[in-house]
Design an enzyme around this catalytic site. Structure first.
Site, mmCIF file in Angstrom:
data_model
loop_
_atom_site.group_PDB
_atom_site.id
_atom_site.type_symbol
_atom_site.label_atom_id
_atom_site.label_comp_id
_atom_site.label_asym_id
_atom_site.label_seq_id
_atom_site.Cartn_x
_atom_site.Cartn_y
_atom_site.Cartn_z
ATOM 1 N N CYS A 131 5.874 5.108 9.276
ATOM 2 C CA CYS A 131 6.380 4.332 8.142
ATOM 3 C C CYS A 131 7.863 4.543 7.852
ATOM 4 O O CYS A 131 8.651 3.604 7.963
ATOM 5 C CB CYS A 131 5.560 4.652 6.906
ATOM 6 S SG CYS A 131 3.808 4.385 7.194
ATOM 7 N N LYS A 136 10.434 3.483 10.575
ATOM 8 C CA LYS A 136 10.343 2.032 10.806
ATOM 9 C C LYS A 136 10.865 1.249 9.587
ATOM 10 O O LYS A 136 11.624 0.288 9.741
ATOM 11 C CB LYS A 136 8.865 1.685 11.066
ATOM 12 C CG LYS A 136 8.521 0.209 10.999
ATOM 13 C CD LYS A 136 7.073 -0.037 11.361
ATOM 14 C CE LYS A 136 6.128 -0.022 10.191
ATOM 15 N NZ LYS A 136 5.920 -1.270 9.484
ATOM 16 N N GLU A 176 0.847 -1.188 0.000
ATOM 17 C CA GLU A 176 0.000 0.000 0.000
ATOM 18 C C GLU A 176 0.887 1.245 0.000
ATOM 19 O O GLU A 176 1.903 1.276 0.669
ATOM 20 C CB GLU A 176 -0.871 -0.042 1.269
ATOM 21 C CG GLU A 176 -1.796 1.114 1.457
ATOM 22 C CD GLU A 176 -2.682 1.347 0.265
ATOM 23 O OE1 GLU A 176 -3.459 0.445 -0.104
ATOM 24 O OE2 GLU A 176 -2.600 2.448 -0.324
ATOM 25 N N PHE A 177 0.463 2.278 -0.742
ATOM 26 C CA PHE A 177 1.283 3.490 -0.820
ATOM 27 C C PHE A 177 0.554 4.746 -0.349
ATOM 28 O O PHE A 177 0.993 5.860 -0.613
ATOM 29 C CB PHE A 177 1.796 3.686 -2.259
ATOM 30 C CG PHE A 177 2.723 2.585 -2.701
ATOM 31 C CD1 PHE A 177 4.049 2.579 -2.307
ATOM 32 C CD2 PHE A 177 2.260 1.531 -3.481
ATOM 33 C CE1 PHE A 177 4.910 1.556 -2.688
ATOM 34 C CE2 PHE A 177 3.114 0.499 -3.872
ATOM 35 C CZ PHE A 177 4.442 0.509 -3.469
ATOM 36 N N LEU A 178 -0.588 4.585 0.332
ATOM 37 C CA LEU A 178 -1.344 5.780 0.756
ATOM 38 C C LEU A 178 -0.555 6.572 1.796
ATOM 39 O O LEU A 178 0.252 6.029 2.547
ATOM 40 C CB LEU A 178 -2.721 5.408 1.293
ATOM 41 C CG LEU A 178 -2.857 4.575 2.567
ATOM 42 C CD1 LEU A 178 -2.688 5.391 3.830
ATOM 43 C CD2 LEU A 178 -4.228 3.927 2.582
ATOM 44 N N GLY A 190 8.900 11.971 10.052
ATOM 45 C CA GLY A 190 8.444 11.155 11.182
ATOM 46 C C GLY A 190 7.369 10.208 10.677
ATOM 47 O O GLY A 190 7.332 9.869 9.493
ATOM 48 N N LYS A 204 7.910 -1.816 -1.896
ATOM 49 C CA LYS A 204 7.414 -0.950 -0.822
ATOM 50 C C LYS A 204 8.579 -0.338 -0.048
ATOM 51 O O LYS A 204 8.653 0.873 0.160
ATOM 52 C CB LYS A 204 6.521 -1.782 0.098
ATOM 53 C CG LYS A 204 6.142 -1.137 1.389
ATOM 54 C CD LYS A 204 5.163 -0.008 1.204
ATOM 55 C CE LYS A 204 4.913 0.685 2.517
ATOM 56 N NZ LYS A 204 3.733 1.466 2.556
HETATM 57 C C1 UGA Z 1 4.602 7.465 3.617
HETATM 58 C C2 UGA Z 1 4.640 7.325 2.086
HETATM 59 O O1 UGA Z 1 4.668 8.627 1.489
HETATM 60 C C3 UGA Z 1 3.435 6.537 1.583
HETATM 61 O O2 UGA Z 1 3.542 6.354 0.174
HETATM 62 C C4 UGA Z 1 3.403 5.172 2.289
HETATM 63 O O3 UGA Z 1 2.257 4.425 1.922
HETATM 64 C C5 UGA Z 1 3.351 5.389 3.792
HETATM 65 O O4 UGA Z 1 4.510 6.158 4.204
HETATM 66 C C6 UGA Z 1 3.364 4.024 4.444
HETATM 67 O O5 UGA Z 1 4.355 3.317 4.315
HETATM 68 O O6 UGA Z 1 2.326 3.611 4.977
HETATM 69 P P1 UGA Z 1 3.248 9.074 5.317
HETATM 70 O O7 UGA Z 1 4.193 8.544 6.361
HETATM 71 O O8 UGA Z 1 1.797 9.080 5.597
HETATM 72 O O9 UGA Z 1 3.438 8.241 3.938
HETATM 73 O O10 UGA Z 1 3.633 10.594 5.019
HETATM 74 P P2 UGA Z 1 4.555 11.403 3.988
HETATM 75 O O11 UGA Z 1 3.726 12.410 3.308
HETATM 76 O O12 UGA Z 1 5.349 10.506 3.141
HETATM 77 O O13 UGA Z 1 5.526 12.198 4.987
HETATM 78 C C7 UGA Z 1 6.417 11.513 5.852
HETATM 79 C C8 UGA Z 1 7.278 12.499 6.596
HETATM 80 O O14 UGA Z 1 8.199 13.149 5.726
HETATM 81 C C9 UGA Z 1 6.514 13.631 7.296
HETATM 82 O O15 UGA Z 1 7.031 13.804 8.600
HETATM 83 C C10 UGA Z 1 6.803 14.844 6.425
HETATM 84 O O16 UGA Z 1 6.753 16.049 7.165
HETATM 85 C C11 UGA Z 1 8.205 14.547 5.955
HETATM 86 N N1 UGA Z 1 8.557 15.232 4.691
HETATM 87 C C12 UGA Z 1 7.903 14.930 3.546
HETATM 88 C C13 UGA Z 1 9.583 16.171 4.688
HETATM 89 O O17 UGA Z 1 10.212 16.462 5.720
HETATM 90 N N2 UGA Z 1 9.923 16.783 3.502
HETATM 91 C C14 UGA Z 1 9.289 16.506 2.339
HETATM 92 O O18 UGA Z 1 9.663 17.089 1.308
HETATM 93 C C15 UGA Z 1 8.256 15.568 2.354
#
Ligand code: UGA
Length: 445
Positions: free
Chosen positions: A275, A278, A161-163, A272, A218
């Protein structure tokens, strides 16, 4: 074509989003979880976490009688469906490797139901698992307890899943791609048909491959995105040391190169969530077990662990001794539009400030309840950004919520004791804030 009945085991973000998405398009879903509180809330039309759109989808599914959640009834759910998605959590163990205990438990229950099933059934692993978990551990449990053969009597797919949290429904309804791992043709075809029935003419590219390749897709995707973030944060930390540089411009310039793309190049206090931290750790440990030391991934992880502390380093350029200083923290969740505090940079920042003797007041539009479980009465909780910054010596912006983005120079000047702002997410207007306040942001000088 008739729509197959689906069971979903595990009602976390992935399970619940999958459940409401399928039921929103007429598929009948039975979902199972072990947590009574979660199941009761969901059956009453309320998700137990904050996520845009989810409650509306959920209410519609319940109203249309297409979704039913049960407590612990895995075997019944499998017997009453043709396809089962496994979406239980795979948390980290103390050493960083993934803990498969939940997935092993539910797989055993599924297998016991398969034993009593007369018809072919497809099991789809959606949980994030390290390569070769599906075709060894999961397959072995299924065959052992069902006394049936994988690929003949039942099917098995790995479908990561990639959501993203905060846009989970949107991502589920419009994924960029579907990775469909299967080690036999019949399983692959059955899952492909399900997705074609669901997405119809909007079916995204489907990549059919083996189960270990799907598992690695993934980890590789999440690790790559995490690498982009640690990379841009490295450049931001270099910018910090060179007068007249701006990481925002560097990232923009890089992003125009379509081999790089502008996405995931927002510098700040690091990633943070449940995902990236971890998954990176799990891939490092998994590679080590395979006798490969990934120096790149180890560095990505290390850089990210230190990055939240950059905010404090910048604060201490203004207030060296933080003892008894009143510090406001704007934003707590690991990203906006979620109440999730798992591995949030705010935790590292607040703990370090507390250690240095500072007095902390925090504000977050959604995550306060979860933050109270972590910090209890060690910090103060404000009900608005203005209440949070009132009479404070300095503030740190930790999460880029839209209401925090809207704050004006006057808000800080009028309300703070001294308008020292450390912008950990680079969301305020640099020129304007630099003129009117003591404004410091990561990667710009
Ligand atoms: C991430 C992946 O983007 C999803 O595709 C994946 O499905 C999911 O993990 C998972 O494995 O379940 P998510 O953790 O919900 O999704 O959030 P992201 O939007 O990827 O952001 C993760 C972190 O990176 C946040 O703390 C965000 O603030 C930080 N971030 C993101 C940055 O510091 N800089 C950026 O340019 C983008």
């Amino acid at each position: 074509m008739q729509k197959p009945k689906i069971s979903i085991i595990g009602l976390g973000y992935v399970g619940l989003c999958t459940a409401v998405a399928f039921s929103s398009r007429g598929f009948s879903i039975v979902a199972v979880d072990v947590d009574k509180k979660k199941v009761d809330m969901i059956n009453n039309g309320k998700a137990y976490f904050y996520e845009p759109q989810i409650d509306d989808f959920l209410k519609k599914s319940l109203k249309d009688n297409l979704l039913y959640c049960t407590l612990n009834q895995i075997q019944k759910a499998v017997l009453n469906s043709e396809i089962t998605f496994i979406a239980v959590g795979t948390p980290s163990k103390k050493n960083g490797s993934i803990d498969l205990k939940y997935i092993k438990q539910v797989t055993k229950q599924i297998a016991k139901a398969l034993k009593n099933k007369k018809t072919y059934h497809l099991i789809v692993v959606k949980s994030t698992v390290t390569p070769q978990t599906t075709n060894t551990i999961i397959k072995n449990i299924l065959e052992k307890y069902s006394n049936k053969r994988c690929g003949v009597d039942f099917g098995l797919c790995m479908n990561p899943e990639f959501l993203r949290q905060g846009s989970a429904i949107k991502d589920t309804m419009n994924p960029d791609r579907i990775i469909l791992g299967a080690d036999d043709q019949k399983s692959a075809n059955m899952l492909e048909n399900l997705y074609k029935q669901f997405y119809r003419k909007n079916t995204p590219p489907i990549i059919k491959t083996t189960t270990p390749t799907a598992e690695l897709c993934k980890y590789a995707s999440n690790s790559f995105l995490a690498t982009k973030i640690s990379y841009i944060n490295t450049i931001a930390n270099i910018c910090q040391k060179i007068p007249n540089t701006n990481i925002g411009i560097v990232a923009k310039a890089m992003g125009f190169d379509n081999r790089i793309s502008p996405k995931f190049l927002r510098a700040g206090i690091g990633y943070g969530g449940s995902c990236f931290p971890k998954d990176i750790k799990a891939l490092i440990i998994h590679s080590k077990k395979l006798n490969y030391k990934s120096q790149l991934l180890e560095s990505v992880d290390k850089i990210n662990i230190n990055q939240p502390l950059k905010a404090i380093e910048l604060l201490q350029t203004q207030i060296k001794d933080l003892k008894q200083k009143q510090i406001a923290i704007l934003g707590l969740s690991f990203k906006p539009n979620t109440d999730d505090m798992r591995e949030a940079p705010s935790i590292i920042i607040i703990n370090d400030l507390l250690e240095k003797g500072a007095k902390i007041t925090v504000y977050d539009p959604k995550a306060t309840t979860n933050a109270k479980k972590i910090f209890v009465d060690k910090i103060q909780y404000a009900k608005s950004p203005i209440e949070c910054i009132k009479n404070k010596d300095a503030c740190i912006i930790v999460t880029e919520w839209s209401e925090i983005k809207k704050l004006k120079t006057q808000d800080f000047k009028k309300n703070m004791k001294t308008p020292i702002i450390i912008d950990g997410r680079r969301i305020l207007d640099f020129q304007e804030f630099k003129k009117e306040t003591t404004y410091i942001t990561i990667g710009q000088s």
